[in-house]
Design an enzyme around this catalytic site. Structure first.
Site, PDB file in Angstrom:
ATOM      1  CG  LEU A  63      -1.976  -1.042   1.381  1.00  0.00           C
ATOM      2  CD1 LEU A  63      -2.677  -0.909   2.735  1.00  0.00           C
ATOM      3  CD2 LEU A  63      -2.991  -0.958   0.252  1.00  0.00           C
ATOM      4  CG  ASP A  64       0.535   4.213  -3.020  1.00  0.00           C
ATOM      5  OD1 ASP A  64       1.315   3.335  -3.432  1.00  0.00           O
ATOM      6  OD2 ASP A  64      -0.292   4.798  -3.738  1.00  0.00           O
ATOM      7  NE  ARG A  65       6.256   7.123   5.246  1.00  0.00           N
ATOM      8  CZ  ARG A  65       7.488   7.093   5.707  1.00  0.00           C
ATOM      9  NH1 ARG A  65       8.493   6.845   4.901  1.00  0.00           N
ATOM     10  NH2 ARG A  65       7.741   7.286   6.979  1.00  0.00           N
TER      11      ARG A  65
END
Length: 239
Positions: A63-65
């Protein structure tokens, strides 16, 4: 904090751990040097099960930060291999919630675009036609509810491209709250964006049973309001 909180563990057995990731956590190591989530999960397993030495924790997807929500880790090499195969071939059901600044023109739609990633900018560009280095991206969305200023969308991914939801929603004028990179009016104070991995549904790598995970939304007034209102709407519809 170098270990996840027990309340953030959504599912675990001898093969898998599913965690509710906080916005701002990096899933794996990067140039920031921040302690990544994969290592926090490793420490959680080490302490909970009193395991000495090097504890295995395999990363299945990312997942993106600035994104929150459900993410799966493998506790064994066999589980990692099987889950990687499952994710590649059977495409587990991935449902996200996105809070956007503007409601879409259509209440629900199936979006197909061609995405091209710019590594230097860490950004994805959207095109209607295929290009030399582009990849096809597919998702479907439906509008759930609105607040005075924002709209909650449910998004189901069919492909898993870099920044796919962020880029595709921005391309139709539905910019995710706080997502400056894709056109948001302003950032959120904590650097998060309002994109949450809400549901995961997949076949267990050994038992073959269907596992369905729902991740509670972040501890935030707007997120909690949307979750409460959507839960109420769903419950009233079941009557």
């Amino acid at each position: 904090m170098k270990q996840i909180r027990p309340e953030d563990v959504l599912y675990e057995d001898n093969h898998l751990v599913v965690v509710n990731k906080h916005a701002g956590e990096n899933v794996q190591g990067d140039i920031s040097g921040d302690f990544p989530l994969v290592e926090k999960v490793r420490e959680y397993i080490r302490h909970k099960f009193d395991k000495p030495g090097n504890v295995f924790c395999g990363l299945i997807h990312r997942l993106d930060r600035p994104v929150s929500g459900a993410i799966v880790f493998a506790r064994t090499g066999k589980a990692l291999t099987r889950m990687n195969k499952l994710f590649a071939e059977k495409h587990p059901r991935k449902v996200y919630w996105a809070v956007v600044e503007k409601a879409p023109k259509e209440k629900s739609a199936y979006l197909v675009h061609h995405l091209e990633r710019n590594e230097k900018q860490n950004k994805t560009y959207v095109f209607n036609e295929a290009r030399k280095n582009s990849k096809e991206a597919r998702l479907k969305y439906r509008q759930l509810i609105h607040s005075d200023n924002y709209t909650l969308l449910e998004v189901e991914l069919e492909t898993g491209r870099h920044h796919q939801i962020r880029a595709q929603l921005s391309a139709i004028g539905c910019i995710i709250k706080g997502d400056l990179k894709y056109g948001a009016k302003r950032s959120n104070p904590d650097g998060s964006i309002y994109l949450h991995s809400r549901e995961l549904e997949f076949e267990h790598p050994t038992s073959k049973e269907i596992i369905k995970i729902t991740a509670p939304v972040p501890d935030d007034n707007l997120w909690r309001w949307f979750e409460k209102e959507e839960t109420s709407r769903q419950n009233s519809g079941k009557r």
